[in-house]
Design an enzyme around this catalytic site. Structure first.
Site, mmCIF file in Angstrom:
data_model
loop_
_atom_site.group_PDB
_atom_site.id
_atom_site.type_symbol
_atom_site.label_atom_id
_atom_site.label_comp_id
_atom_site.label_asym_id
_atom_site.label_seq_id
_atom_site.Cartn_x
_atom_site.Cartn_y
_atom_site.Cartn_z
ATOM 1 C CG PHE A 11 -13.543 -3.431 -1.449
ATOM 2 C CD1 PHE A 11 -12.684 -2.491 -1.457
ATOM 3 C CD2 PHE A 11 -13.361 -3.182 -2.893
ATOM 4 C CE1 PHE A 11 -12.141 -2.019 -2.036
ATOM 5 C CE2 PHE A 11 -13.276 -3.181 -3.771
ATOM 6 C CZ PHE A 11 -11.510 -2.339 -2.686
ATOM 7 C CE1 TYR A 52 -3.801 -2.364 0.762
ATOM 8 C CE2 TYR A 52 -3.805 -1.951 2.654
ATOM 9 C CZ TYR A 52 -3.884 -2.883 0.821
ATOM 10 O OH TYR A 52 -5.168 -3.338 1.213
ATOM 11 C CG PHE A 90 -12.465 0.701 -5.971
ATOM 12 C CD1 PHE A 90 -11.638 2.730 -5.850
ATOM 13 C CD2 PHE A 90 -11.362 0.550 -5.713
ATOM 14 C CE1 PHE A 90 -10.887 2.493 -5.020
ATOM 15 C CE2 PHE A 90 -9.968 0.112 -5.464
ATOM 16 C CZ PHE A 90 -9.755 1.241 -4.633
ATOM 17 N N PRO A 108 -19.455 2.531 -3.617
ATOM 18 C CG PRO A 108 -19.188 4.119 -2.670
ATOM 19 C CD PRO A 108 -18.716 3.585 -3.981
#
Length: 285
Positions: free
Chosen positions: A214, A59, A219, A221
């Protein structure tokens, strides 16, 4: 924050809502907060009772790395802080653009390299939990056994406390459990993506944490009229209801919503105090 907790790996007590650090770096795409805001979000998460952080050495984008932010914000670490990292097909964050056949993170040498990089960047002697993340596009050509055995050897060296798996099928989880004790499964799961329902239940029965990535859609919603109706009744946001549903779904579910916003962080943590009624749950189903 709710006092509900889970014993990750049987011995690491964590609050059920954790925090995912990916959005602090804008990796692999998207906006990110400025450095001071990122540090403030991490510190505020701990102040609010969050003690389960999800991260990875890959990340990282444009010189901003999640592990380095964690270390700067929180070291020396609170005694109860649990940092969960992951290894997978990627070695560096930029490797995400490589063709599947050129992603080499699952080799024994590169898994060791990844473990050592996480130890170094986090400034610790042992990693609390390492998730083996399987790939997305090359599943038929990738075996779970060899990389998991490599991580098991690193655990036996004392570099890792617990092992988990990520992005796995039910068959792969069964294979993994035959090789090593598995503390957690980290897969895609939320109110709109429920293919893993049987795995959630199987993990609960086995005492394995299920960590949905998630949890509010990532990405894309989650949006649905039924969610909005329940949120309106509770004076809550749609993401809060999506998180509350996960907490109600099974006691082994540990959501790790990520955000670069202090306000959204506080909303996410506050979702743990929402109690959905049987009627709410029926409507959301």
């Amino acid at each position: 924050m709710t006092t509900e907790r889970w014993a990750l790996g049987g011995d690491l007590s964590v609050a059920r809502i954790g925090y995912g650090t990916m959005k602090l770096t804008g990796w692999p795409r998207g906006d990110r907060p400025d450095r001071e805001t990122a540090l403030a979000v991490l510190r505020r998460a701990v102040e609010l009772g969050v003690n389960h952080l999800d991260t990875s050495n890959y990340y990282a984008r444009d010189g901003v790395a999640a592990n380095e932010l964690i270390r700067e914000a929180l070291s020396p670490y609170p005694d109860d802080l649990v940092i969960v990292t992951k290894m997978g097909a990627l070695v560096e964050g930029s490797d995400i653009a490589l063709p599947a056949e050129e992603k080499t993170g699952l080799t024994s040498d590169n898994l060791r390299r990844g473990v050592e990089a996480n130890l170094r960047s986090l400034g610790v002697d042992r990693l609390d939990v390492v998730n083996l993340r399987m790939g997305d596009l090359d599943r038929a050509q990738t075996s779970l056994a060899e990389p998991l055995e490599a991580l098991l050897a690193l655990r036996e060296e004392g570099l890792i406390r617990h092992l988990g798996v990520s992005n796995v099928t039910a068959a792969e989880l069964e294979q993994a459990r035959a090789i090593a004790p598995i503390a957690c499964v980290q897969n895609l799961y939320n109110l709109a993506q429920r293919d893993d329902d049987p795995m959630v239940d199987a993990c609960a029965e086995a005492g394995i944490a299920y960590v949905p990535f998630f949890p509010v859609g990532g990405f894309q919603p989650i949006t649905a009229e039924r969610l909005e109706a329940v949120a309106a009744r509770h004076g809550a946001t749609v993401p809060q209801i999506a998180l509350a549903w996960l907490l109600a779904r099974s006691p082994n579910i540990l959501p790790i919503p990520g955000t670069g916003s202090l306000a959204h962080l506080e909303e996410n943590v506050a979702a743990a105090t929402l109690k959905l009624s049987p009627e709410d749950l029926e409507e959301l189903e």
